[in-house]
Write an enzyme that holds these catalytic residues in place. Structure first.
Site, PDB file in Angstrom:
ATOM      1  N   ALA A 223      49.039  66.944  23.639  1.00 39.83           N
ATOM      2  CA  ALA A 223      49.596  68.054  23.410  1.00 39.83           C
ATOM      3  C   ALA A 223      49.607  68.284  21.615  1.00 39.83           C
ATOM      4  CB  ALA A 223      51.016  68.221  23.958  1.00 39.83           C
TER       5      ALA A 223
ATOM      6  N   HIS B  24      55.403  70.873  18.510  1.00 39.21           N
ATOM      7  CA  HIS B  24      54.881  69.614  17.654  1.00 39.21           C
ATOM      8  C   HIS B  24      54.283  69.881  16.264  1.00 39.21           C
ATOM      9  CE1 HIS B  24      55.413  67.509  21.424  1.00 39.21           C
ATOM     10  NE2 HIS B  24      54.644  68.103  22.130  1.00 39.21           N
TER      11      HIS B  24
ATOM     12  N   ASN C 287      54.781  61.101  24.350  1.00 37.55           N
ATOM     13  CA  ASN C 287      53.497  60.204  24.129  1.00 37.55           C
ATOM     14  C   ASN C 287      52.475  60.740  23.024  1.00 37.55           C
ATOM     15  OD1 ASN C 287      52.916  58.510  26.767  1.00 37.55           O
ATOM     16  ND2 ASN C 287      53.747  60.386  27.900  1.00 37.55           N
TER      17      ASN C 287
END
Length: 267
Positions: A124, A218, A190
């Site tokens: 991601a 992120h 993750n």
């Protein structure tokens, strides 16, 4: 055609399978499923016309080229070992398992010995290609700051004794190492392990729970001899699994397509 089997039959597996089914070039196809919850595997198999397997051993014994793990960090070791020993390459979504250095080294050596591949998708985040290239120089700092909606972190936070109903504004719920992060948020972070593996440097991680957030954000900062890399991605959560960004599933789909195509773009 690339023949694919899937371990774990939740929302991500369904998204991956249906995307491959809709691909007009038809260079990869999911042919079999296994899940510890047999009803979930049977349901997805019926929806897609693929085979339903009652055990992991049954799945890896089939005529398949590739196994995609979409289950959990606890499923990774068994899935990888049995897949490699049966001549299959593996894509790992639950890459948080590789925060365990001993497990990573064990599976690395097995894949090397058997001349098979373990693939870790970029997930991601953006910039993994640049980080991998930069790791050939000297890396001095790697930081990941992740902001997620409170409901996407709910299970992990409540397991730690936090009442998520009391979070009324952005709250830093974790700051620490990648190893601590994945132990406390095994289904949410993750990307921190992907970043650490790509940079060959243990990432520092900060997690923020935001009751007003509607995306998973992120932010990556990497500093080294190559200069500075900064990226920021705001991902829509997967509709049926808000703990995961939709982009994480798409990165697996893209990887499978790359494995079946004659030209590959990117490092």
């Amino acid at each position: 055609m690339l023949k694919v089997g899937v371990v774990g039959c939740g929302a991500i597996a369904s998204l991956i399978t249906k995307a491959l089914m809709s691909d007009r070039l038809n260079k990869a196809e999911v042919l079999a499923f296994y899940d510890g919850n047999l009803e979930k595997a049977e349901k997805l198999a019926m929806e897609t016309g693929a085979d339903f397997c009652r055990s992991l051993d049954e799945l890896v014994s089939k005529d398949l080229d590739l196994i995609v793990e979409c289950a959990s960090v606890t499923a990774v070791e068994d899935t990888v070992i049995k897949s490699l020993n049966n001549g299959k390459d593996v894509i790992i979504m639950s890459v948080g398992a590789f925060a365990d250095k001993d497990l990573f080294l064990k599976l690395y050596k097995l894949a090397e010995k058997l001349e098979r591949k373990i693939y870790i998708p970029s997930g991601a985040v953006a910039g993994i290609d640049a980080v991998k290239s930069g790791s050939l120089g000297k890396i001095s700092d790697v930081t990941l700051t992740t902001t997620k909606p409170v409901h996407g972190l709910k299970n992990a936070l409540e397991e730690q004794g936090l009442n998520t109903d009391e979070i009324k504004e952005p709250k830093t719920v974790f700051e620490g190492t990648v190893f601590e992060a994945i132990s406390k948020f095994p289904q949410n972070i993750n990307v921190s392990v992907v970043l650490s593996l790509a940079s060959r440097y243990p990432a520092k991680v900060k997690i923020i729970a935001d009751p007003c957030a509607v995306v998973n954000r992120h932010e990556i900062f990497v500093k080294g001899s190559i200069g500075t890399i900064k990226t920021c991605v705001e991902n829509n959560p997967c509709r049926d699994n808000p703990k995961t960004s939709a982009l994480a599933a798409y990165s697996v789909i893209r990887l499978i397509k790359d494995l079946s195509e004659p030209i590959r773009i990117g490092t």
